[in-house]
Design a protein around this motif. Structure first.
Motif, PDB file in Angstrom:
ATOM      1  N   SER A 274     -14.031  -2.511   1.166  1.00 43.13           N
ATOM      2  CA  SER A 274     -12.809  -1.885   0.648  1.00 43.13           C
ATOM      3  C   SER A 274     -13.036  -1.271  -0.726  1.00 43.13           C
ATOM      4  O   SER A 274     -12.524  -0.183  -1.021  1.00 43.13           O
ATOM      5  CB  SER A 274     -11.685  -2.925   0.583  1.00 43.13           C
ATOM      6  OG  SER A 274     -11.447  -3.502   1.852  1.00 43.13           O
ATOM      7  N   VAL A 275     -13.798  -1.945  -1.569  1.00 47.98           N
ATOM      8  CA  VAL A 275     -14.100  -1.397  -2.897  1.00 47.98           C
ATOM      9  C   VAL A 275     -14.953  -0.137  -2.768  1.00 47.98           C
ATOM     10  O   VAL A 275     -14.747   0.851  -3.500  1.00 47.98           O
ATOM     11  CB  VAL A 275     -14.805  -2.458  -3.759  1.00 47.98           C
ATOM     12  CG1 VAL A 275     -15.318  -1.850  -5.062  1.00 47.98           C
ATOM     13  CG2 VAL A 275     -13.842  -3.600  -4.073  1.00 47.98           C
ATOM     14  N   ILE A 276     -15.910  -0.155  -1.843  1.00 46.05           N
ATOM     15  CA  ILE A 276     -16.709   1.058  -1.612  1.00 46.05           C
ATOM     16  C   ILE A 276     -15.814   2.203  -1.154  1.00 46.05           C
ATOM     17  O   ILE A 276     -15.983   3.358  -1.582  1.00 46.05           O
ATOM     18  CB  ILE A 276     -17.815   0.766  -0.574  1.00 46.05           C
ATOM     19  CG1 ILE A 276     -18.837  -0.224  -1.158  1.00 46.05           C
ATOM     20  CG2 ILE A 276     -18.509   2.046  -0.145  1.00 46.05           C
ATOM     21  CD1 ILE A 276     -19.877  -0.683  -0.164  1.00 46.05           C
ATOM     22  N   ALA A 277     -14.848   1.887  -0.288  1.00 47.40           N
ATOM     23  CA  ALA A 277     -13.910   2.922   0.150  1.00 47.40           C
ATOM     24  C   ALA A 277     -13.096   3.469  -1.020  1.00 47.40           C
ATOM     25  O   ALA A 277     -12.781   4.665  -1.065  1.00 47.40           O
ATOM     26  CB  ALA A 277     -12.974   2.350   1.221  1.00 47.40           C
ATOM     27  N   ALA A 278     -12.770   2.608  -1.984  1.00 50.20           N
ATOM     28  CA  ALA A 278     -12.018   3.065  -3.161  1.00 50.20           C
ATOM     29  C   ALA A 278     -12.844   4.059  -3.982  1.00 50.20           C
ATOM     30  O   ALA A 278     -12.313   5.065  -4.470  1.00 50.20           O
ATOM     31  CB  ALA A 278     -11.615   1.867  -4.014  1.00 50.20           C
TER      32      ALA A 278
ATOM     33  N   ALA B 172       0.823  -1.208   0.000  1.00 44.36           N
ATOM     34  CA  ALA B 172       0.000   0.000   0.000  1.00 44.36           C
ATOM     35  C   ALA B 172       0.858   1.259   0.000  1.00 44.36           C
ATOM     36  O   ALA B 172       0.495   2.275  -0.606  1.00 44.36           O
ATOM     37  CB  ALA B 172      -0.923  -0.009   1.222  1.00 44.36           C
ATOM     38  N   TRP B 173       2.000   1.194   0.657  1.00 43.81           N
ATOM     39  CA  TRP B 173       2.907   2.337   0.730  1.00 43.81           C
ATOM     40  C   TRP B 173       3.543   2.644  -0.634  1.00 43.81           C
ATOM     41  O   TRP B 173       3.702   3.799  -1.014  1.00 43.81           O
ATOM     42  CB  TRP B 173       3.976   2.054   1.776  1.00 43.81           C
ATOM     43  CG  TRP B 173       5.007   3.117   1.941  1.00 43.81           C
ATOM     44  CD1 TRP B 173       4.778   4.444   2.210  1.00 43.81           C
ATOM     45  CD2 TRP B 173       6.422   2.965   1.848  1.00 43.81           C
ATOM     46  NE1 TRP B 173       5.987   5.109   2.301  1.00 43.81           N
ATOM     47  CE2 TRP B 173       7.004   4.222   2.082  1.00 43.81           C
ATOM     48  CE3 TRP B 173       7.258   1.872   1.601  1.00 43.81           C
ATOM     49  CZ2 TRP B 173       8.378   4.430   2.069  1.00 43.81           C
ATOM     50  CZ3 TRP B 173       8.623   2.070   1.599  1.00 43.81           C
ATOM     51  CH2 TRP B 173       9.164   3.344   1.828  1.00 43.81           C
TER      52      TRP B 173
ATOM     53  N   THR C 146      -3.053   4.970  -0.975  1.00 46.08           N
ATOM     54  CA  THR C 146      -2.387   4.265   0.117  1.00 46.08           C
ATOM     55  C   THR C 146      -3.342   4.045   1.283  1.00 46.08           C
ATOM     56  O   THR C 146      -3.354   2.972   1.904  1.00 46.08           O
ATOM     57  CB  THR C 146      -1.163   5.073   0.585  1.00 46.08           C
ATOM     58  OG1 THR C 146      -0.210   5.141  -0.472  1.00 46.08           O
ATOM     59  CG2 THR C 146      -0.512   4.418   1.794  1.00 46.08           C
ATOM     60  N   THR C 147      -4.172   5.040   1.579  1.00 39.96           N
ATOM     61  CA  THR C 147      -5.144   4.897   2.661  1.00 39.96           C
ATOM     62  C   THR C 147      -6.156   3.802   2.352  1.00 39.96           C
ATOM     63  O   THR C 147      -6.491   2.982   3.222  1.00 39.96           O
ATOM     64  CB  THR C 147      -5.873   6.234   2.891  1.00 39.96           C
ATOM     65  OG1 THR C 147      -4.910   7.245   3.206  1.00 39.96           O
ATOM     66  CG2 THR C 147      -6.864   6.118   4.022  1.00 39.96           C
ATOM     67  N   VAL C 148      -6.654   3.772   1.123  1.00 40.96           N
ATOM     68  CA  VAL C 148      -7.636   2.753   0.738  1.00 40.96           C
ATOM     69  C   VAL C 148      -7.040   1.354   0.861  1.00 40.96           C
ATOM     70  O   VAL C 148      -7.663   0.438   1.424  1.00 40.96           O
ATOM     71  CB  VAL C 148      -8.130   3.016  -0.696  1.00 40.96           C
ATOM     72  CG1 VAL C 148      -8.925   1.820  -1.226  1.00 40.96           C
ATOM     73  CG2 VAL C 148      -8.982   4.270  -0.747  1.00 40.96           C
ATOM     74  N   LEU C 149      -5.838   1.169   0.351  1.00 47.23           N
ATOM     75  CA  LEU C 149      -5.207  -0.154   0.412  1.00 47.23           C
ATOM     76  C   LEU C 149      -4.883  -0.545   1.848  1.00 47.23           C
ATOM     77  O   LEU C 149      -4.988  -1.726   2.219  1.00 47.23           O
ATOM     78  CB  LEU C 149      -3.937  -0.158  -0.438  1.00 47.23           C
ATOM     79  CG  LEU C 149      -4.139   0.051  -1.947  1.00 47.23           C
ATOM     80  CD1 LEU C 149      -2.806  -0.025  -2.679  1.00 47.23           C
ATOM     81  CD2 LEU C 149      -5.108  -0.960  -2.517  1.00 47.23           C
ATOM     82  N   SER C 150      -4.492   0.422   2.667  1.00 49.07           N
ATOM     83  CA  SER C 150      -4.206   0.111   4.074  1.00 49.07           C
ATOM     84  C   SER C 150      -5.479  -0.292   4.813  1.00 49.07           C
ATOM     85  O   SER C 150      -5.477  -1.258   5.599  1.00 49.07           O
ATOM     86  CB  SER C 150      -3.564   1.324   4.751  1.00 49.07           C
ATOM     87  OG  SER C 150      -2.343   1.677   4.124  1.00 49.07           O
ATOM     88  N   VAL C 151      -6.562   0.443   4.579  1.00 47.39           N
ATOM     89  CA  VAL C 151      -7.841   0.090   5.194  1.00 47.39           C
ATOM     90  C   VAL C 151      -8.291  -1.296   4.738  1.00 47.39           C
ATOM     91  O   VAL C 151      -8.762  -2.114   5.549  1.00 47.39           O
ATOM     92  CB  VAL C 151      -8.904   1.155   4.865  1.00 47.39           C
ATOM     93  CG1 VAL C 151     -10.291   0.688   5.276  1.00 47.39           C
ATOM     94  CG2 VAL C 151      -8.562   2.468   5.566  1.00 47.39           C
TER      95      VAL C 151
ATOM     96  N   SER D 176      -6.566   0.924  -7.758  1.00 46.16           N
ATOM     97  CA  SER D 176      -6.931   0.682  -6.356  1.00 46.16           C
ATOM     98  C   SER D 176      -7.587  -0.684  -6.186  1.00 46.16           C
ATOM     99  O   SER D 176      -7.246  -1.445  -5.262  1.00 46.16           O
ATOM    100  CB  SER D 176      -7.866   1.785  -5.862  1.00 46.16           C
ATOM    101  OG  SER D 176      -7.245   3.046  -5.901  1.00 46.16           O
ATOM    102  N   ILE D 177      -8.521  -1.018  -7.070  1.00 50.53           N
ATOM    103  CA  ILE D 177      -9.217  -2.297  -6.949  1.00 50.53           C
ATOM    104  C   ILE D 177      -8.270  -3.458  -7.263  1.00 50.53           C
ATOM    105  O   ILE D 177      -8.339  -4.522  -6.630  1.00 50.53           O
ATOM    106  CB  ILE D 177     -10.446  -2.309  -7.873  1.00 50.53           C
ATOM    107  CG1 ILE D 177     -11.444  -1.245  -7.404  1.00 50.53           C
ATOM    108  CG2 ILE D 177     -11.107  -3.676  -7.889  1.00 50.53           C
ATOM    109  CD1 ILE D 177     -12.673  -1.115  -8.250  1.00 50.53           C
TER     110      ILE D 177
END
Length: 292
Positions: free
Chosen positions: A134-138, A85-86, A101-106, A159-160
């Motif tokens: 996670s997809v919704i967050a993306a 994610a970083w 990075t935030t989406v992947l970390s979550v 992201s997905i």
């Protein structure tokens, strides 16, 4: 002397003669692309020591934690997911790196949490729900962008895709629950760690096309050796695990090697983490159908 005038050769019409600067038609471009072999950029032929080191470190960590506890395996995979994610936004040169990075970390935290909180089979039963959130967050990340949303489709797909890679790695966590699963996990990680030693062969022109097969061969042998040392009698499933783990990881690194950002350390770490996480779903399927 004859009075018949000498005939001169007709001069070609300048409008019909192609000039070097004239644009080519589609047919000409297709013909040229078929006749001209595609040349890989120089960066695609370089062995990345940092990527190799990250892959070997992940294989060693997951292989050892498999003998301790499935929870430790999930935490080791989560560590690789956070590293990915970083560096994932830099690897793909994404327009909104902090949000991605935030989406992947979550997503890593959610998917790891579902595995850690599930005490009985099926251990991945809540993974689809975590992936959906996670997809919704993306998508929410894209709605909250304030930069005009350039390259929107590329950012969403990246992201997905990153979430899918992390979810593939999470599939390693339930493997030790199977009878003899810790040995199977060690065989897969041995193939992953040893198979990366074939990466420098890409620089050698004569053996470049055989690098994948060399990685598969030494990965399969490494899986069998680990199975013998551990006293696990199923040699062929162990060889299959090592072979497939080496093949998937090597192919992923070869695909990412052409990216311009691979010259940067963070992108190299992301490439090593992502190529290692992809092995998870392969190991899970083999263990499920050939070991369990």
């Amino acid at each position: 002397m004859s009075d018949v005038p000498e005939q001169q050769a007709p001069t070609p019409d300048a409008s019909l003669t192609p000039t070097p600067d004239a644009p080519m038609t589609r047919r000409e471009r297709r013909a040229r692309s078929r006749n001209t072999p595609a040349a890989l950029p120089r960066r695609a032929l370089l062995a990345r020591p940092l990527t190799m080191t990250a892959t070997i470190a992940f294989a060693a960590l997951v292989g050892l934690t498999g003998y301790a506890s499935p929870s430790f395996v999930a935490l080791a995979v989560a560590l690789a997911g956070l590293v990915m994610a970083w560096g994932w936004p830099q690897l793909l040169a994404l327009p909104s790196p902090r949000g991605t990075t935030t989406v992947l970390s979550v997503g890593t935290v959610l998917m790891t949490g579902t595995v850690l909180l599930t005490d009985e089979a099926p251990y991945l039963q809540w993974m689809p729900a975590a992936m959906a959130v996670s997809v919704i967050a993306a998508f929410l990340h894209q709605l909250m962008r304030r930069d005009g949303r350039p390259r929107l489709a590329e950012s969403v797909s990246a992201s997905i895709t990153g979430l899918a890679v992390i979810s593939a790695g999470i599939a390693l966590a339930p493997v030790p629950h199977v009878l003899g699963g810790q040995h199977a996990l060690a065989a897969a990680m041995a193939g992953l760690g040893v198979g990366v030693l074939a990466d420098p062969l890409v620089k050698v022109r004569r053996v470049r096309q055989w690098a994948l097969f060399v990685s598969m061969l030494i990965g399969g042998v490494a899986g069998m050796v680990v199975s013998l040392v551990a006293g696990h009698p199923r040699l062929w499933p162990a060889a299959l695990l090592g072979l497939l783990a080496a093949a998937v990881s090597h192919a992923a690194r070869r695909v990412m090697a052409v990216l311009p950002a691979m010259a940067m350390p963070r992108a190299q770490l992301a490439a090593g983490a992502s190529s290692s996480l992809l092995v998870g779903v392969v190991a899970y399927v083999v263990v499920r159908y050939f070991v369990a």
